[in-house]
Design a protein around this motif. Structure first.
Motif, mmCIF file in Angstrom:
data_model
loop_
_atom_site.group_PDB
_atom_site.id
_atom_site.type_symbol
_atom_site.label_atom_id
_atom_site.label_comp_id
_atom_site.label_asym_id
_atom_site.label_seq_id
_atom_site.Cartn_x
_atom_site.Cartn_y
_atom_site.Cartn_z
ATOM 1 N N PRO A 199 9.408 10.468 -15.165
ATOM 2 C CA PRO A 199 9.848 8.985 -15.919
ATOM 3 C C PRO A 199 8.903 8.480 -14.656
ATOM 4 N N THR A 200 8.330 7.934 -15.132
ATOM 5 C CA THR A 200 6.950 6.266 -14.390
ATOM 6 C C THR A 200 8.662 5.613 -13.492
ATOM 7 N N SER A 201 9.461 5.821 -13.894
ATOM 8 C CA SER A 201 10.387 4.897 -12.821
ATOM 9 C C SER A 201 10.504 5.869 -11.472
ATOM 10 N N LYS A 202 10.264 6.692 -11.425
ATOM 11 C CA LYS A 202 9.795 7.278 -10.907
ATOM 12 C C LYS A 202 9.210 7.722 -9.665
ATOM 13 N N MET A 203 7.944 7.074 -9.912
ATOM 14 C CA MET A 203 6.804 7.256 -9.745
ATOM 15 C C MET A 203 6.725 5.870 -8.658
ATOM 16 N N ILE A 204 5.511 6.172 -7.034
ATOM 17 C CA ILE A 204 5.572 5.189 -6.351
ATOM 18 C C ILE A 204 4.023 4.438 -6.721
ATOM 19 N N SER A 205 2.893 3.491 -6.231
ATOM 20 C CA SER A 205 1.739 3.367 -6.252
ATOM 21 C C SER A 205 1.601 2.423 -5.435
ATOM 22 N N PHE A 206 0.202 2.617 -4.759
ATOM 23 C CA PHE A 206 0.014 1.957 -3.889
ATOM 24 C C PHE A 206 -1.871 0.926 -4.054
ATOM 25 N N GLY A 207 -1.985 -0.320 -4.023
ATOM 26 C CA GLY A 207 -2.961 -0.750 -4.867
ATOM 27 C C GLY A 207 -3.767 -2.585 -4.040
ATOM 28 N N ASP A 208 -4.142 -2.827 -4.155
ATOM 29 C CA ASP A 208 -5.148 -3.778 -3.538
ATOM 30 C C ASP A 208 -6.166 -4.861 -4.673
ATOM 31 N N ASP A 209 -6.085 -4.122 -5.452
ATOM 32 C CA ASP A 209 -7.424 -5.174 -6.018
ATOM 33 C C ASP A 209 -7.219 -5.439 -7.953
ATOM 34 N N TYR A 210 -8.131 -6.184 -8.580
ATOM 35 C CA TYR A 210 -7.255 -6.210 -10.175
ATOM 36 C C TYR A 210 -7.178 -5.071 -11.245
ATOM 37 N N SER A 211 -7.948 -4.208 -10.679
ATOM 38 C CA SER A 211 -7.564 -2.627 -11.867
ATOM 39 C C SER A 211 -5.928 -2.099 -11.218
#
Length: 272
Positions: A199-211
């Motif tokens: 499930p997406t609820s069990k994902m963690i993501s890291f980012g810095d830009d528009y995309s």
């Protein structure tokens, strides 16, 4: 939140400003994998110019070309690109609207092509194939154009008559990316969620830009880097340190490894 998958943008997120991955980051990600948490790259880079990082981290999942391709264990699971006809129409429209000096790149399945023999930004890739894109014979996953002129990009898309495509600027370089509308990181994540039953609820993501904005909003936790643009920070669940300060590793150490932190620190200290 129980975390099953960590998704990482590369440039200015996992990668330091000199385009390297720190040993600390590698060790922390390896420790997460040993706990049964999958690690994935989610990058606008093409598969051709991330292999040095794949060798270092050994990610379980790779989302590349901004969501156009999804790989696992070297196998292509999903692809969403332009047709050959659409590819040629975009190149023709770009030359028509901007003239012969417009600079463009094109990602295909196995190569990165550039219409200039001199690679002007070696910080992103060392190897490119030259093509003037006047009679290109391959389908593009994405096309990048050197400009900051949004109106020009909009004219190119309109003149190309290619439906269902979008343009996204890069905040750190004067380029725009043109890609199929469905080729997004968030659409790729939906595919990954279904394919791996995570499930997406069990994902963690890291980012810095528009995309990265859609990705951070979609995952259970979306973490902005300390060096992220303000638009990313506004949608994030939390903000970590900058990419040059090992922001990804520090956050994971504190919030994901948790009970393993002391043991992890002892192990890495002994190895150094």
């Amino acid at each position: 939140m129980e975390t099953k998958l960590i998704l990482l943008d590369l440039d200015y997120t996992l990668l330091k400003n000199d385009k390297t991955i720190s040993q600390k980051s590698i060790k922390v990600l390896n420790a997460c994998q040993k706990q049964g948490i999958k690690v994935g790259f989610s990058t606008s880079r093409g598969n051709t110019n991330i292999q040095q990082y794949v060798d270092l981290v050994n990610p379980d999942i790779i989302i590349c070309n901004g969501g156009a391709n999804i790989y696992s264990n070297g196998e292509l699971l999903h692809s969403q690109g332009f047709t050959l006809e659409q590819t040629r129409q975009i190149f023709a429209a770009a030359y028509k609207e901007s003239g012969e000096n417009i600079e463009m790149t094109c990602d295909t399945e196995n190569e990165l092509y550039w219409n200039r023999t001199e690679n002007k930004t070696n910080q992103f890739t060392n190897d490119t194939e030259f093509d003037d894109f006047l009679d290109f014979k391959l389908s593009a996953l994405k096309i990048c154009i050197q400009t900051t002129n949004q109106e020009l990009i909009e004219r190119i898309i309109k003149t190309s008559n290619v439906q269902d495509c979008k343009a996204i600027p890069f905040s750190d370089i004067p380029w725009y990316k043109i890609a199929p509308t469905k080729a997004t990181k968030e659409n790729a994540i939906h595919f990954v969620a279904s394919f791996f039953n995570i499930p997406t609820s069990k994902m963690i993501s890291f980012g810095d830009d528009y995309s990265d904005i859609g990705m951070l909003k979609l995952c259970g936790k979306g973490i902005a880097m300390g060096n992220a643009i303000e638009e990313v920070k506004r949608v994030a669940s939390d903000i970590t340190l900058t990419n040059d300060e090992d922001g990804v590793a520090i956050y994971l150490e504190k919030n994901i490894l948790k009970n393993e932190t002391d043991k992890y620190k002892i192990q890495t200290t002994q190895k150094q």
